[in-house]
Design a protein around this motif. Structure first.
Motif, PDB file in Angstrom:
ATOM      1  N   ASP A   1     -33.976  17.036 -41.472  1.00 52.03           N
ATOM      2  CA  ASP A   1     -34.242  16.798 -42.897  1.00 52.03           C
ATOM      3  C   ASP A   1     -33.021  16.188 -43.592  1.00 52.03           C
ATOM      4  O   ASP A   1     -33.139  15.253 -44.385  1.00 52.03           O
ATOM      5  CB  ASP A   1     -34.621  18.107 -43.599  1.00 52.03           C
ATOM      6  CG  ASP A   1     -36.055  18.521 -43.324  1.00 52.03           C
ATOM      7  OD1 ASP A   1     -36.856  17.664 -42.885  1.00 52.03           O
ATOM      8  OD2 ASP A   1     -36.388  19.702 -43.540  1.00 52.03           O
ATOM      9  N   ILE A   2     -31.842  16.736 -43.292  1.00 54.67           N
ATOM     10  CA  ILE A   2     -30.628  16.272 -43.952  1.00 54.67           C
ATOM     11  C   ILE A   2     -30.269  14.852 -43.526  1.00 54.67           C
ATOM     12  O   ILE A   2     -29.806  14.034 -44.330  1.00 54.67           O
ATOM     13  CB  ILE A   2     -29.458  17.237 -43.678  1.00 54.67           C
ATOM     14  CG1 ILE A   2     -29.756  18.614 -44.296  1.00 54.67           C
ATOM     15  CG2 ILE A   2     -28.149  16.683 -44.235  1.00 54.67           C
ATOM     16  CD1 ILE A   2     -28.755  19.691 -43.901  1.00 54.67           C
ATOM     17  N   LEU A   3     -30.511  14.527 -42.250  1.00 52.91           N
ATOM     18  CA  LEU A   3     -30.147  13.204 -41.731  1.00 52.91           C
ATOM     19  C   LEU A   3     -31.268  12.184 -41.845  1.00 52.91           C
ATOM     20  O   LEU A   3     -31.108  11.044 -41.411  1.00 52.91           O
ATOM     21  CB  LEU A   3     -29.729  13.327 -40.260  1.00 52.91           C
ATOM     22  CG  LEU A   3     -28.410  14.042 -39.987  1.00 52.91           C
ATOM     23  CD1 LEU A   3     -28.167  14.130 -38.484  1.00 52.91           C
ATOM     24  CD2 LEU A   3     -27.243  13.340 -40.666  1.00 52.91           C
TER      25      LEU A   3
ATOM     26  N   THR B   1     -29.455  20.583 -50.039  1.00 51.66           N
ATOM     27  CA  THR B   1     -28.567  19.797 -50.894  1.00 51.66           C
ATOM     28  C   THR B   1     -27.338  20.585 -51.336  1.00 51.66           C
ATOM     29  O   THR B   1     -26.472  20.038 -52.029  1.00 51.66           O
ATOM     30  CB  THR B   1     -29.292  19.296 -52.162  1.00 51.66           C
ATOM     31  OG1 THR B   1     -29.766  20.423 -52.914  1.00 51.66           O
ATOM     32  CG2 THR B   1     -30.462  18.402 -51.806  1.00 51.66           C
ATOM     33  N   ILE B   2     -27.256  21.866 -50.912  1.00 52.03           N
ATOM     34  CA  ILE B   2     -26.097  22.684 -51.315  1.00 52.03           C
ATOM     35  C   ILE B   2     -25.498  23.463 -50.145  1.00 52.03           C
ATOM     36  O   ILE B   2     -24.454  24.089 -50.289  1.00 52.03           O
ATOM     37  CB  ILE B   2     -26.448  23.663 -52.458  1.00 52.03           C
ATOM     38  CG1 ILE B   2     -27.564  24.634 -52.050  1.00 52.03           C
ATOM     39  CG2 ILE B   2     -26.866  22.886 -53.697  1.00 52.03           C
ATOM     40  CD1 ILE B   2     -27.106  25.968 -51.551  1.00 52.03           C
ATOM     41  N   SER B   3     -26.144  23.417 -48.999  1.00 49.35           N
ATOM     42  CA  SER B   3     -25.700  24.260 -47.888  1.00 49.35           C
ATOM     43  C   SER B   3     -24.415  23.753 -47.232  1.00 49.35           C
ATOM     44  O   SER B   3     -24.015  22.605 -47.392  1.00 49.35           O
ATOM     45  CB  SER B   3     -26.786  24.348 -46.816  1.00 49.35           C
ATOM     46  OG  SER B   3     -26.856  23.138 -46.066  1.00 49.35           O
ATOM     47  N   HIS B   4     -23.786  24.647 -46.492  1.00 48.91           N
ATOM     48  CA  HIS B   4     -22.594  24.315 -45.712  1.00 48.91           C
ATOM     49  C   HIS B   4     -22.890  23.218 -44.698  1.00 48.91           C
ATOM     50  O   HIS B   4     -22.085  22.315 -44.476  1.00 48.91           O
ATOM     51  CB  HIS B   4     -22.069  25.563 -45.005  1.00 48.91           C
ATOM     52  CG  HIS B   4     -23.107  26.270 -44.172  1.00 48.91           C
ATOM     53  ND1 HIS B   4     -24.321  26.678 -44.671  1.00 48.91           N
ATOM     54  CD2 HIS B   4     -23.101  26.649 -42.859  1.00 48.91           C
ATOM     55  CE1 HIS B   4     -25.028  27.272 -43.707  1.00 48.91           C
ATOM     56  NE2 HIS B   4     -24.316  27.254 -42.612  1.00 48.91           N
TER      57      HIS B   4
ATOM     58  N   GLU C   1     -22.741  15.405 -44.734  1.00 50.21           N
ATOM     59  CA  GLU C   1     -22.418  14.319 -45.645  1.00 50.21           C
ATOM     60  C   GLU C   1     -21.130  13.617 -45.217  1.00 50.21           C
ATOM     61  O   GLU C   1     -21.030  12.394 -45.270  1.00 50.21           O
ATOM     62  CB  GLU C   1     -22.288  14.846 -47.076  1.00 50.21           C
ATOM     63  CG  GLU C   1     -23.606  15.130 -47.759  1.00 50.21           C
ATOM     64  CD  GLU C   1     -24.431  13.865 -47.966  1.00 50.21           C
ATOM     65  OE1 GLU C   1     -24.060  13.063 -48.849  1.00 50.21           O
ATOM     66  OE2 GLU C   1     -25.433  13.672 -47.239  1.00 50.21           O
ATOM     67  N   LYS C   2     -20.147  14.391 -44.783  1.00 49.09           N
ATOM     68  CA  LYS C   2     -18.900  13.807 -44.301  1.00 49.09           C
ATOM     69  C   LYS C   2     -19.132  13.037 -43.004  1.00 49.09           C
ATOM     70  O   LYS C   2     -18.573  11.951 -42.798  1.00 49.09           O
ATOM     71  CB  LYS C   2     -17.848  14.905 -44.089  1.00 49.09           C
ATOM     72  CG  LYS C   2     -17.417  15.601 -45.364  1.00 49.09           C
ATOM     73  CD  LYS C   2     -16.429  16.715 -45.069  1.00 49.09           C
ATOM     74  CE  LYS C   2     -16.022  17.451 -46.336  1.00 49.09           C
ATOM     75  NZ  LYS C   2     -15.087  18.577 -46.061  1.00 49.09           N
ATOM     76  N   LEU C   3     -19.953  13.622 -42.131  1.00 44.13           N
ATOM     77  CA  LEU C   3     -20.267  12.950 -40.872  1.00 44.13           C
ATOM     78  C   LEU C   3     -21.009  11.639 -41.128  1.00 44.13           C
ATOM     79  O   LEU C   3     -20.697  10.607 -40.527  1.00 44.13           O
ATOM     80  CB  LEU C   3     -21.107  13.868 -39.989  1.00 44.13           C
ATOM     81  CG  LEU C   3     -21.667  13.257 -38.703  1.00 44.13           C
ATOM     82  CD1 LEU C   3     -20.551  12.772 -37.796  1.00 44.13           C
ATOM     83  CD2 LEU C   3     -22.553  14.263 -37.990  1.00 44.13           C
ATOM     84  N   LYS C   4     -21.986  11.671 -42.023  1.00 45.48           N
ATOM     85  CA  LYS C   4     -22.740  10.451 -42.335  1.00 45.48           C
ATOM     86  C   LYS C   4     -21.822   9.366 -42.890  1.00 45.48           C
ATOM     87  O   LYS C   4     -21.979   8.188 -42.555  1.00 45.48           O
ATOM     88  CB  LYS C   4     -23.858  10.769 -43.329  1.00 45.48           C
ATOM     89  CG  LYS C   4     -25.026  11.507 -42.731  1.00 45.48           C
ATOM     90  CD  LYS C   4     -26.254  11.466 -43.631  1.00 45.48           C
ATOM     91  CE  LYS C   4     -26.078  12.236 -44.902  1.00 45.48           C
ATOM     92  NZ  LYS C   4     -27.333  12.267 -45.697  1.00 45.48           N
ATOM     93  N   ALA C   5     -20.886   9.768 -43.738  1.00 41.29           N
ATOM     94  CA  ALA C   5     -19.962   8.784 -44.312  1.00 41.29           C
ATOM     95  C   ALA C   5     -19.118   8.144 -43.203  1.00 41.29           C
ATOM     96  O   ALA C   5     -18.862   6.937 -43.218  1.00 41.29           O
ATOM     97  CB  ALA C   5     -19.073   9.450 -45.352  1.00 41.29           C
ATOM     98  N   TYR C   6     -18.691   8.961 -42.247  1.00 39.94           N
ATOM     99  CA  TYR C   6     -17.892   8.426 -41.136  1.00 39.94           C
ATOM    100  C   TYR C   6     -18.730   7.478 -40.287  1.00 39.94           C
ATOM    101  O   TYR C   6     -18.270   6.382 -39.918  1.00 39.94           O
ATOM    102  CB  TYR C   6     -17.333   9.556 -40.276  1.00 39.94           C
ATOM    103  CG  TYR C   6     -16.575   9.045 -39.079  1.00 39.94           C
ATOM    104  CD1 TYR C   6     -15.260   8.611 -39.204  1.00 39.94           C
ATOM    105  CD2 TYR C   6     -17.191   8.950 -37.837  1.00 39.94           C
ATOM    106  CE1 TYR C   6     -14.578   8.107 -38.123  1.00 39.94           C
ATOM    107  CE2 TYR C   6     -16.513   8.446 -36.737  1.00 39.94           C
ATOM    108  CZ  TYR C   6     -15.189   8.022 -36.887  1.00 39.94           C
ATOM    109  OH  TYR C   6     -14.529   7.520 -35.811  1.00 39.94           O
ATOM    110  N   LEU C   7     -19.954   7.881 -39.929  1.00 44.06           N
ATOM    111  CA  LEU C   7     -20.797   7.026 -39.103  1.00 44.06           C
ATOM    112  C   LEU C   7     -21.091   5.711 -39.808  1.00 44.06           C
ATOM    113  O   LEU C   7     -21.110   4.647 -39.178  1.00 44.06           O
ATOM    114  CB  LEU C   7     -22.105   7.748 -38.777  1.00 44.06           C
ATOM    115  CG  LEU C   7     -21.988   8.985 -37.887  1.00 44.06           C
ATOM    116  CD1 LEU C   7     -23.357   9.629 -37.687  1.00 44.06           C
ATOM    117  CD2 LEU C   7     -21.352   8.654 -36.541  1.00 44.06           C
TER     118      LEU C   7
END
Length: 210
Positions: free
Chosen positions: A44-46, A190-193, A199-205
């Motif tokens: 869901d997040i990705l 949208t708020i979980s650990h 979100e950081k991983l997606k930004a890196y990819l």
């Protein structure tokens, strides 16, 4: 020990995994997990970022800090697969216990259950805690893993909501009156650990495709 693990697809070697990452390979990930609830949450997040499929893998039991454990698991996995991979570790950390149970929460949960997780804080006024998710990315054997973590502060409460997803029923994030287990999944994601780490991983990819 069964752990959650991502493998980047598109490999041309004997293991079936790529030895180097390319923009095309970053579009598809294999999530190695026996936990269907976690798989659905990560999917869901990705969603819209990468295609995700599941698989499972056994890795040795490790001890140490969350970052040390995540990095070492990722190194072992990369060596086993002879290719790039991403591992994920989740912690539930009690401030009154200086961060414990931390990376060992899965075993505490299996041993003492939701009621036992509350009893750990019976002698403490401080019920605050934080949920921590750590992803580690290795580009292959010999590469030092890159760490992506996400943290959500909250407190430990008597179990409320469905109890089928680990310790979610006893963790109430700050700013909410519901536990993770009671929350609508779209809100939790949208708020979980895990969301914050991803979100950081997606930004890196995304940066690797520029």
């Amino acid at each position: 020990m069964l752990v959650e693990l991502f493998f980047l697809s598109g490999c041309q070697n004997d293991c079936g995994y790529p030895t180097q990452m390319s923009p095309q390979q970053l579009q598809k990930l294999v999530f190695v997990t026996g936990n269907k609830n976690k798989l659905l949450e990560v999917q869901d997040i990705l969603k819209g970022t990468v295609d995700l499929v599941s698989h499972s893998l056994d890795l040795p039991e490790l001890q140490g800090t969350p970052e040390d454990i995540a990095a070492e698991k990722c190194k072992i996995a990369a060596n086993m697969l002879q290719g790039p991979c991403i591992t994920e570790d989740t912690c539930l950390c009690y401030n009154a216990l200086n961060g414990l149970p931390g990376p060992y929460i899965k075993w505490f949960m299996q041993s003492v259950g939701h009621e036992g997780l509350n009893k750990l804080l019976a002698g403490y006024e401080d019920k605050s805690a934080y949920a921590l998710c750590t992803f580690a990315l290795s580009k292959g054997p010999g590469h030092e893993p890159i760490i992506f973590d996400g943290r959500t502060p909250g407190k430990i409460v008597p179990a409320r909501g469905p109890t089928h997803f680990g310790w979610d029923a006893v963790f109430q994030p700050d700013g909410f009156n519901e536990t993770y287990a009671e929350m609508d999944k779209d809100i939790k994601n949208t708020i979980s650990h895990r969301y914050r780490a991803l979100e950081k991983l997606k930004a890196y990819l995304a940066s690797q495709q520029e």
